[in-house]
Write an enzyme that holds these catalytic residues in place. Structure first.
Site, mmCIF file in Angstrom:
data_model
loop_
_atom_site.group_PDB
_atom_site.id
_atom_site.type_symbol
_atom_site.label_atom_id
_atom_site.label_comp_id
_atom_site.label_asym_id
_atom_site.label_seq_id
_atom_site.Cartn_x
_atom_site.Cartn_y
_atom_site.Cartn_z
ATOM 1 N N GLU A 173 -3.566 87.169 10.936
ATOM 2 C CA GLU A 173 -3.007 86.626 9.695
ATOM 3 C C GLU A 173 -3.450 87.448 8.492
ATOM 4 O O GLU A 173 -4.646 87.698 8.295
ATOM 5 C CB GLU A 173 -3.407 85.167 9.490
ATOM 6 N N GLU B 79 3.104 75.864 5.667
ATOM 7 C CA GLU B 79 1.690 75.612 5.377
ATOM 8 C C GLU B 79 1.561 75.214 3.909
ATOM 9 O O GLU B 79 0.984 75.918 3.085
ATOM 10 C CB GLU B 79 0.848 76.847 5.692
#
Length: 274
Positions: free
Chosen positions: A143, A237
């Site tokens: 990520e 998210e």
């Protein structure tokens, strides 16, 4: 239509029975499950998702400092990933195994030793994690965070250089629209640059809210995802408004706010034809 999920950690570790019901109500197809290996029973979790017709797309890890210059701390991080891989296998998802996300310690924004040494350590640790995952036939995504959360790998360009150094066939990149809003001059072009090295995609608007609540050009980003033939899910998210970006609990009613943000985001994604 693309499949859409969300990160389960945004609900502040509420029981998965409740979270899976929320996901179903919001019209989501699945989730990125928080890899809380000490609290979540993987067998029960896998069954809960299956019973709701939901898919576990990916796993977001607990914090582990895999680039720390102290060998003991670094090994603790690697041990966590070893246990996480074993935990993921017990989820027993029949069709497609979840992707495991990887990153350095969130909130460590400067090196303890030197940037060069810790970049080398990050490469070494990620190689070890990829090798462990390969033995279990699992894939890893790294990520890409922003400068306020990490001092390592903040752009797709840096991510591509990192992939070359790690040189693991089961490793790809995870760009996030919120982080790209901070770090990339042109997020859509960054996605195109990543091309077939993009293994997963996170979405929240520029203010970490629902899609459409900020100024991110999602039409451009979804167009780029189409151009590179990205076939994975969109993982939402989002966060309720409030201080402390590392604590999802924003006070009374925050989960209901999140649920509304998820519904709004799904509607926005569909309105954009994705």
């Amino acid at each position: 239509m693309r499949k859409i999920g969300c990160c389960t950690w945004i609900f502040n570790n509420e029981p998965l029975e409740v979270t899976t019901q929320r996901l179903h109500q919001c019209g989501l197809h699945g989730a990125e499950l928080h890899g809380d290996i000490n609290r979540i029973n993987p067998v029960q979790a896998g069954q809960l998702f299956s019973d709701k017709g939901l898919e576990i797309f990916s796993i977001t890890p607990g914090d582990a400092d895999i680039a720390h210059p102290d060998r003991k701390i670094r090994q603790e991080g690697l041990t966590y990933y070893e246990k996480l891989i074993e935990w993921v296998l017990k989820l027993d998802q029949k069709l497609t195994a979840p992707i495991i996300s990887c990153h350095g310690l969130v909130q460590r924004i400067r090196p303890i030793s030197t940037q060069e040494e810790e970049n080398d350590l990050l490469v070494d640790s990620t190689q070890k994690i990829c090798e462990m995952a390969k033995s279990a036939s699992l894939n890893i995504v790294f990520e890409i965070l922003n400068r306020y959360e990490s001092h390592q790998i903040r752009t797709v360009t840096e991510g591509l250089d990192f992939l070359k150094r790690v040189n693991a066939p089961n490793l790809k990149l995870l760009p996030d629209a919120y982080h790209m809003n901070i770090e990339e001059a042109n997020p859509a072009e960054a996605l195109r640059l990543g091309h077939h090295h993009i293994g997963l995609y996170h979405a929240a608007d520029s203010n970490r809210g629902a899609i459409g609540e900020g100024h991110t050009d999602f039409a451009a980003q979804f167009g780029a995802l189409n151009d590179i033939q990205y076939s994975g899910p969109i993982i939402l998210e989002v966060a309720a408004p409030g201080p402390d970006p590392f604590n999802t609990n924003k006070g009374e009613g925050f989960k209901e706010v999140l649920q509304k943000q998820l519904v709004k985001s799904v509607q926005a994604i569909r309105a954009l034809g994705s």
